[in-house]
Design a protein around this motif. Structure first.
Motif, PDB file in Angstrom:
ATOM      1  N   LYS A   1     -14.949 -48.850  16.465  1.00 21.51           N
ATOM      2  CA  LYS A   1     -13.485 -48.929  16.646  1.00 21.51           C
ATOM      3  C   LYS A   1     -12.736 -48.701  17.862  1.00 21.51           C
ATOM      4  N   GLY A   2     -13.423 -48.904  18.956  1.00 17.10           N
ATOM      5  CA  GLY A   2     -13.182 -48.629  20.373  1.00 17.10           C
ATOM      6  C   GLY A   2     -12.174 -49.704  20.672  1.00 17.10           C
ATOM      7  N   ARG A   3     -11.428 -49.599  21.942  1.00 16.90           N
ATOM      8  CA  ARG A   3     -10.592 -50.575  22.279  1.00 16.90           C
ATOM      9  C   ARG A   3     -11.194 -51.704  23.160  1.00 16.90           C
ATOM     10  N   SER A   4     -11.247 -52.661  22.595  1.00 19.26           N
ATOM     11  CA  SER A   4     -11.510 -53.861  23.234  1.00 19.26           C
ATOM     12  C   SER A   4     -11.291 -55.045  22.444  1.00 19.26           C
ATOM     13  N   SER A   5     -11.065 -56.167  23.403  1.00 19.20           N
ATOM     14  CA  SER A   5     -10.539 -57.503  22.858  1.00 19.20           C
ATOM     15  C   SER A   5     -11.786 -58.224  22.051  1.00 19.20           C
ATOM     16  N   ILE A   6     -13.221 -57.756  21.956  1.00 21.72           N
ATOM     17  CA  ILE A   6     -14.072 -58.262  21.099  1.00 21.72           C
ATOM     18  C   ILE A   6     -14.478 -57.553  19.490  1.00 21.72           C
ATOM     19  N   ILE A   7     -13.588 -56.595  19.697  1.00 20.17           N
ATOM     20  CA  ILE A   7     -13.703 -55.973  18.231  1.00 20.17           C
ATOM     21  C   ILE A   7     -13.217 -56.814  16.949  1.00 20.17           C
TER      22      ILE A   7
ATOM     23  N   LYS B   1     -19.181 -58.244  17.116  1.00 23.89           N
ATOM     24  CA  LYS B   1     -19.879 -59.246  16.231  1.00 23.89           C
ATOM     25  C   LYS B   1     -20.810 -59.756  17.147  1.00 23.89           C
ATOM     26  N   LEU B   2     -21.977 -60.099  16.461  1.00 26.44           N
ATOM     27  CA  LEU B   2     -23.184 -60.716  17.327  1.00 26.44           C
ATOM     28  C   LEU B   2     -23.806 -61.804  16.329  1.00 26.44           C
ATOM     29  N   TRP B   3     -23.846 -63.144  16.767  1.00 26.63           N
ATOM     30  CA  TRP B   3     -24.664 -64.142  16.074  1.00 26.63           C
ATOM     31  C   TRP B   3     -26.273 -63.972  16.582  1.00 26.63           C
ATOM     32  N   VAL B   4     -27.164 -63.846  15.404  1.00 27.34           N
ATOM     33  CA  VAL B   4     -28.392 -63.482  15.854  1.00 27.34           C
ATOM     34  C   VAL B   4     -29.318 -64.424  15.076  1.00 27.34           C
ATOM     35  N   LEU B   5     -30.255 -64.851  16.058  1.00 28.92           N
ATOM     36  CA  LEU B   5     -31.390 -65.850  15.538  1.00 28.92           C
ATOM     37  C   LEU B   5     -32.617 -64.982  15.276  1.00 28.92           C
ATOM     38  N   ALA B   6     -33.296 -64.970  14.273  1.00 29.74           N
ATOM     39  CA  ALA B   6     -34.538 -64.226  13.957  1.00 29.74           C
ATOM     40  C   ALA B   6     -35.667 -64.831  13.272  1.00 29.74           C
ATOM     41  N   GLU B   7     -36.734 -64.317  13.410  1.00 30.43           N
ATOM     42  CA  GLU B   7     -38.015 -64.626  12.727  1.00 30.43           C
ATOM     43  C   GLU B   7     -37.645 -64.377  11.105  1.00 30.43           C
TER      44      GLU B   7
ATOM     45  N   SER C   1     -26.150 -63.726  20.639  1.00 26.27           N
ATOM     46  CA  SER C   1     -25.040 -64.025  21.260  1.00 26.27           C
ATOM     47  C   SER C   1     -23.608 -63.209  20.778  1.00 26.27           C
ATOM     48  N   VAL C   2     -22.945 -62.682  21.810  1.00 24.67           N
ATOM     49  CA  VAL C   2     -21.756 -61.709  21.422  1.00 24.67           C
ATOM     50  C   VAL C   2     -20.486 -62.602  21.207  1.00 24.67           C
ATOM     51  N   TYR C   3     -20.230 -62.387  20.070  1.00 20.12           N
ATOM     52  CA  TYR C   3     -18.798 -63.275  19.947  1.00 20.12           C
ATOM     53  C   TYR C   3     -17.564 -62.706  20.756  1.00 20.12           C
ATOM     54  N   LYS C   4     -16.838 -63.380  21.449  1.00 22.84           N
ATOM     55  CA  LYS C   4     -16.041 -62.807  22.575  1.00 22.84           C
ATOM     56  C   LYS C   4     -14.421 -63.059  22.006  1.00 22.84           C
ATOM     57  N   GLY C   5     -14.727 -63.583  20.873  1.00 22.75           N
ATOM     58  CA  GLY C   5     -13.203 -63.928  20.136  1.00 22.75           C
ATOM     59  C   GLY C   5     -12.820 -65.378  20.374  1.00 22.75           C
ATOM     60  N   LYS C   6     -11.703 -65.873  19.796  1.00 23.91           N
ATOM     61  CA  LYS C   6     -11.227 -67.250  19.784  1.00 23.91           C
ATOM     62  C   LYS C   6     -10.857 -67.677  21.331  1.00 23.91           C
ATOM     63  N   GLN C   7     -10.333 -66.688  22.084  1.00 26.46           N
ATOM     64  CA  GLN C   7      -9.711 -66.921  23.293  1.00 26.46           C
ATOM     65  C   GLN C   7     -11.001 -66.875  24.216  1.00 26.46           C
ATOM     66  N   TYR C   8     -11.864 -66.570  24.187  1.00 31.63           N
ATOM     67  CA  TYR C   8     -12.874 -66.506  25.316  1.00 31.63           C
ATOM     68  C   TYR C   8     -14.260 -67.130  24.922  1.00 31.63           C
ATOM     69  N   ASP C   9     -14.262 -67.369  23.482  1.00 32.16           N
ATOM     70  CA  ASP C   9     -15.401 -68.055  22.994  1.00 32.16           C
ATOM     71  C   ASP C   9     -14.972 -69.276  21.852  1.00 32.16           C
ATOM     72  N   PRO C  10     -14.227 -70.098  22.358  1.00 38.36           N
ATOM     73  CA  PRO C  10     -13.674 -71.277  21.126  1.00 38.36           C
ATOM     74  C   PRO C  10     -14.628 -72.225  20.975  1.00 38.36           C
ATOM     75  N   THR C  11     -14.530 -72.797  19.488  1.00 40.44           N
ATOM     76  CA  THR C  11     -15.211 -73.647  18.705  1.00 40.44           C
ATOM     77  C   THR C  11     -14.716 -75.092  19.661  1.00 40.44           C
ATOM     78  N   PRO C  12     -15.760 -75.805  20.061  1.00 40.68           N
ATOM     79  CA  PRO C  12     -15.285 -77.233  20.359  1.00 40.68           C
ATOM     80  C   PRO C  12     -14.660 -77.928  19.357  1.00 40.68           C
ATOM     81  N   GLN C  13     -13.696 -78.708  19.959  1.00 40.00           N
ATOM     82  CA  GLN C  13     -12.862 -79.484  18.746  1.00 40.00           C
ATOM     83  C   GLN C  13     -13.861 -80.542  17.850  1.00 40.00           C
ATOM     84  N   GLY C  14     -13.543 -80.611  16.831  1.00 36.13           N
ATOM     85  CA  GLY C  14     -14.232 -81.501  15.870  1.00 36.13           C
ATOM     86  C   GLY C  14     -15.421 -80.911  15.179  1.00 36.13           C
TER      87      GLY C  14
END
Length: 468
Positions: free
Chosen positions: A231-237, A250-256, A266-279
């Protein structure tokens, strides 16, 4: 392609269904030769001919570039947290301590800062001892850091921690622990600021690079989200109500799928810094990014995901990239009405196929919503009164959950740590898990160490061995 009421169905037997839906013949060598949008959807009935199970997966799965079969736990751990990177941590920790102390115009008389240079800068030996303490705090849990040095009650005395460090020295190293030079990171108000993960991204990159170098996963993989509670102060919470902790990184994880070995994070940085490509859907974007970064596309791997990631378009896209796919589908995703709004009785299922893509809707019992699932690998078949593709999904979807469960058994959940330090220490625990999985497959020990014993011996090795 839009799906509506216009899908076609065949009333013939399964052999006839396959002949109709095949359209054009599939070559023996190509997984991508059938144009997926060229064929209509057809009803198929189990048992369907097993025409998809060709043996194309030929990867040399298992440990790669690993120590001898009789190596110690520390040798496996050093595959991930390398000596070069440990020396880098020592340099950056000492750099930050120097910068922090010299920036203070006045230091109070009894401040611990006076002892930093009196004792001396942190050494490589101390840093490996510090990491052994961090790992051991995950096994021996206490309500606060100071409790590990509490001698007031004999029943609570843990002498090992006092033998490793004085309380003040440990807390000083924890305070100054750094893995990057702060002067190279733009301030958040700076126009050049572009990543809230700058303080620990190099550690994520190290984890991914070493995980890829030392293990080739078996065919079945899973992708899911994971949460490092904070619950720390960070924009990625992020807030994820389905998780027990609710708040965290939040982590996106690929595992066996079977072992839980983590191949890529991959660490999810939020919409501002980790946007999804259009479409693109976010889930499809994440899947492609993880598989591509791990170098696992076009190798006939079989990926399992939940409904957040799954879609018909993703299954077709991965098939075109030589990757098989199975996942559950949300009712609001694009799909034929036969699967979107199925009319089913208890234990009843319905299958429709388009080329290699098979859709299924199944109702376990009355009063429950139907389950919708898609696969580019499975055939229409039943197993224990339910679709075989659901049984396969249940067997192989839990790779990330297994990795989280093993990691949580070591995580002390310290609330006072800064967010980036929680991420780094969490990844250290995940390194231990990956090291143990490689150890199990590579060692000649008989019997093999349990995961707990492996970690305990690793802590002992870190605390005793002097590195040069």
């Amino acid at each position: 392609m839009e799906f509506g009421d216009s899908e076609e169905f065949s009333d013939g037997e399964s052999d006839g269904d396959f002949e109709v839906l095949s359209g054009s013949s599939e070559s023996e060598d190509g997984m991508n030769d059938v144009p997926m949008n060229a064929n209509p959807w057809f009803r198929v009935r189990p048992p369907e001919i097993d025409f998809l199970h060709d043996q194309r997966f030929v990867e040399n799965s298992g440990p790669q570039n690993v120590p001898a079969a009789d190596a110690k736990p520390i040798d496996y751990f050093l595959l991930f947290l390398t000596l070069d990177f440990l020396r880098h941590i020592v340099r950056e920790t000492n750099r930050y301590a120097q910068d922090f102390i010299t920036s203070r115009q006045r230091i109070r008389r009894f401040s611990r800062l006076h002892s930093w240079f009196k004792v001396g800068a942190v050494t490589l030996d101390e840093m490996k001892g510090f990491i052994s303490v961090i790992l051991n705090m995950g096994l021996i849990r206490k309500p606060s850091i100071t409790e590990y040095w509490n001698t007031k009650f004999q029943s609570q005395d843990t002498v090992w921690f006092r033998n490793m460090f004085s309380r003040n020295r440990f807390q000083s190293i924890l305070k100054f622990f750094h893995i990057v030079d702060n002067t190279t990171i733009p301030n958040r108000i700076d126009d050049n600021y572009n990543s809230p993960t700058s303080k620990f991204q190099c550690f994520v990159d190290l984890f991914n690079r070493q995980s890829k170098q030392h293990y080739i996963p078996k065919q079945n993989l899973s992708i899911d989200e994971s949460l490092i509670a904070s619950k720390g102060r960070s924009s990625i919470i992020q807030y994820i109500p389905s998780k027990a902790a609710k708040f965290g990184v939040k982590l996106w994880v690929l595992a066996e799928a079977v072992s839980g070995y983590i191949c890529q994070i991959s660490v999810y940085k939020g919409k501002q810094y980790d946007p999804t490509p259009q479409g693109m859907l976010q889930g499809a974007y994440v899947v492609n990014k993880l598989l591509d970064a791990a170098g696992l596309l076009n190798k006939a791997y079989h990926l399992f995901t939940d409904s957040f990631f799954s879609s018909i378009n993703l299954a077709k896209e991965l098939l075109a990239k030589g990757t098989l796919f199975t996942g559950t589908l949300r009712a609001n995703r694009q799909m034929p009405n036969t699967i979107k709004n199925p009319v089913l009785q208890e234990k009843e299922s319905i299958y429709i196929r388009q080329g290699r893509i098979l859709l299924c809707a199944y109702k376990e019992r009355n009063g429950r919503k139907p389950v919708r699932i898609i696969s580019s690998f499975s055939i229409a078949a039943q197993e224990n009164d339910k679709p075989a593709m659901i049984c396969s999904y249940n067997k192989f979807m839990g790779g990330v959950d297994l990795a989280d469960m093993m990691t949580e058994s070591y995580n002390d959940g310290r609330k006072t740590l800064k967010v980036w330090k929680k991420v780094v220490f969490n990844l250290m625990h995940r390194m231990v898990i990956n090291a143990y999985i490689i150890y199990k497959e590579n060692t000649s020990d008989n019997p093999k160490l349990s995961r707990l014993s492996f970690t305990q011996r690793l802590i002992e090795d870190l605390a005793k061995i002097t590195w040069c």
